[in-house]
Design an enzyme around this catalytic site. Structure first.
Site, short mmCIF file in Angstrom:
data_model
loop_
_atom_site.label_atom_id
_atom_site.label_comp_id
_atom_site.label_asym_id
_atom_site.label_seq_id
_atom_site.Cartn_x
_atom_site.Cartn_y
_atom_site.Cartn_z
N TYR A 1 0.83 -1.20 0.00
CA TYR A 1 0.00 0.00 0.00
C TYR A 1 0.87 1.26 0.00
O TYR A 1 1.68 1.47 0.89
CB TYR A 1 -0.93 0.04 1.22
CG TYR A 1 -1.86 -1.15 1.34
CD1 TYR A 1 -2.18 -1.95 0.24
CD2 TYR A 1 -2.42 -1.48 2.57
CE1 TYR A 1 -3.03 -3.04 0.36
CE2 TYR A 1 -3.28 -2.57 2.70
CZ TYR A 1 -3.58 -3.35 1.60
OH TYR A 1 -4.43 -4.42 1.71
N GLY B 1 -14.57 -6.39 2.18
CA GLY B 1 -15.56 -6.17 1.13
C GLY B 1 -16.99 -6.37 1.56
O GLY B 1 -17.85 -6.71 0.74
N ALA C 1 -19.47 -4.58 -0.57
CA ALA C 1 -19.42 -4.86 -2.01
C ALA C 1 -19.21 -3.58 -2.82
O ALA C 1 -20.01 -3.24 -3.69
CB ALA C 1 -20.67 -5.60 -2.47
N LEU D 1 -22.04 -1.12 -3.29
CA LEU D 1 -23.24 -1.49 -4.03
C LEU D 1 -24.39 -1.87 -3.10
O LEU D 1 -25.56 -1.74 -3.47
CB LEU D 1 -22.94 -2.66 -4.98
CG LEU D 1 -21.95 -2.35 -6.11
CD1 LEU D 1 -21.64 -3.61 -6.89
CD2 LEU D 1 -22.51 -1.27 -7.03
N LEU D 2 -24.07 -2.33 -1.90
CA LEU D 2 -25.11 -2.70 -0.94
C LEU D 2 -25.58 -1.50 -0.11
O LEU D 2 -26.50 -1.62 0.70
CB LEU D 2 -24.60 -3.80 0.00
CG LEU D 2 -24.33 -5.14 -0.67
CD1 LEU D 2 -23.68 -6.10 0.31
CD2 LEU D 2 -25.62 -5.74 -1.22
N LYS E 1 -25.16 2.64 -3.75
CA LYS E 1 -24.38 3.14 -4.88
C LYS E 1 -25.02 2.66 -6.18
O LYS E 1 -25.63 1.59 -6.22
CB LYS E 1 -22.94 2.62 -4.77
CG LYS E 1 -21.97 3.20 -5.79
CD LYS E 1 -20.56 2.68 -5.54
CE LYS E 1 -19.58 3.19 -6.57
NZ LYS E 1 -18.20 2.68 -6.33
#
Length: 298
Positions: free
Chosen positions: A51, A198, A201, A204-205, A208
């Site tokens: 990172y 994650g 997701a 998305l959950l 978004k």
């Protein structure tokens, strides 16, 4: 904040942990965020030498200088930066691991790493050599425990059979239930802790804009997000529901949440304080779409 033992180790880690990869380039802001997380009960912080080409480790190390006994530090190894700085190459060899750990220890400003993880892995790797490196570092006291970060069932099986790993970090969410196929049961049976990443997701959950995801159509993603919103209702946030779905599985030790802002930290703390989902709520979420399965690396 709830705390759980990580696998067969004596590491007590917070149920919600801090994924440091999301931290930006502002060291002052990052340090303040890490300190506030610790004050709020998060004690497990996950980074990697990859990172920001080591700068993420350096930020974490600087933030917790003088507080080493209050935090559980995890980092990862296996991605070797090229000399020209243009990308990296996979290198799980013993020689490289023994070299890389010294640099991580220096950047983290510590004499030992609580959890040292292989940052990936394939069946073509010199697995016994990799394990030998971890075992040697453990004997030397430079690491306390080791694990792997992998979503590949075939790789996970090899390490369960051949090593003394205490944890596996893997992606798991309502939109990625592949680990349920066999990996979670295998790890639970063998006393290996699971660090889930994650959980949201990629947002998305959480509302978004939907897009195809891991074999799901945009419509299926929308259906999953709608189920999360329905379970949340007026009493919970979507983040609480998405993360609590992950934590409901008995194999999961901690949900590793990427945190970059004060708002995201507060959201993570709310997740930690939230009640568990009921069996009825979990089944409602599960019925929103058929679980996906692995197509490769079985």
């Amino acid at each position: 904040m709830n705390y759980k033992l990580l696998g067969k180790s004596d590491l007590q880690v917070s149920e919600i942990s801090f994924g440091c990869m999301s931290l930006g380039d502002d060291d002052k802001a990052g340090k303040a965020l890490l300190h506030k997380a610790l004050d709020q009960g998060i004690n497990f912080f996950d980074t990697a030498d990859l990172y920001q080409n080591g700068q993420n480790e350096a930020l974490v190390g600087n933030a917790f200088k003088g507080m080493r006994d209050k935090v559980v530090l995890a980092t990862k190894v296996g991605n070797q930066m090229r000399l020209d700085g243009n990308g990296w190459d996979w290198n799980p060899t013993k020689a490289y691991i023994l070299q890389a750990v010294e640099k991580s220890l220096k950047r983290l400003q510590t004499d030992y790493i609580d959890l040292y993880q292989l940052h990936g892995g394939t069946l073509e790797d010199p697995i016994d050599e990799t394990i030998e490196a971890f075992e040697m570092l453990q004997q030397q006291g430079k690491i306390r425990y080791y694990g792997i970060s992998s979503i590949r069932p075939n790789v996970i099986r090899e390490y369960v059979q051949r090593s003394k790993l205490v944890s596996v970090m893997m992606q798991y969410s309502l939109l990625d239930r592949r680990p349920e196929e066999e990996s979670l049961a295998l790890l639970q049976e063998n006393g290996v802790g699971v660090l889930a990443r994650g959980s949201y997701a990629q947002g998305l959950l959480l509302g978004k804009s939907p897009k195809p995801y891991l074999g799901y159509s945009g419509g299926q993603v929308t259906a999953a997000a709608a189920a999360v919103a329905e379970v949340a209702g007026q009493e919970r946030s979507e983040a609480e529901v998405a993360a609590r779905f992950v934590l409901h599985h008995p194999a999961i030790t901690s949900a590793v949440v990427g945190i970059r802002t004060q708002k995201q930290l507060q959201e993570a703390i709310q997740v930690a304080a939230a009640d568990d989902l009921t069996e009825e709520q979990v089944q409602k979420l599960r019925s929103a779409l058929q679980a996906n399965t692995y197509e490769q690396h079985r």
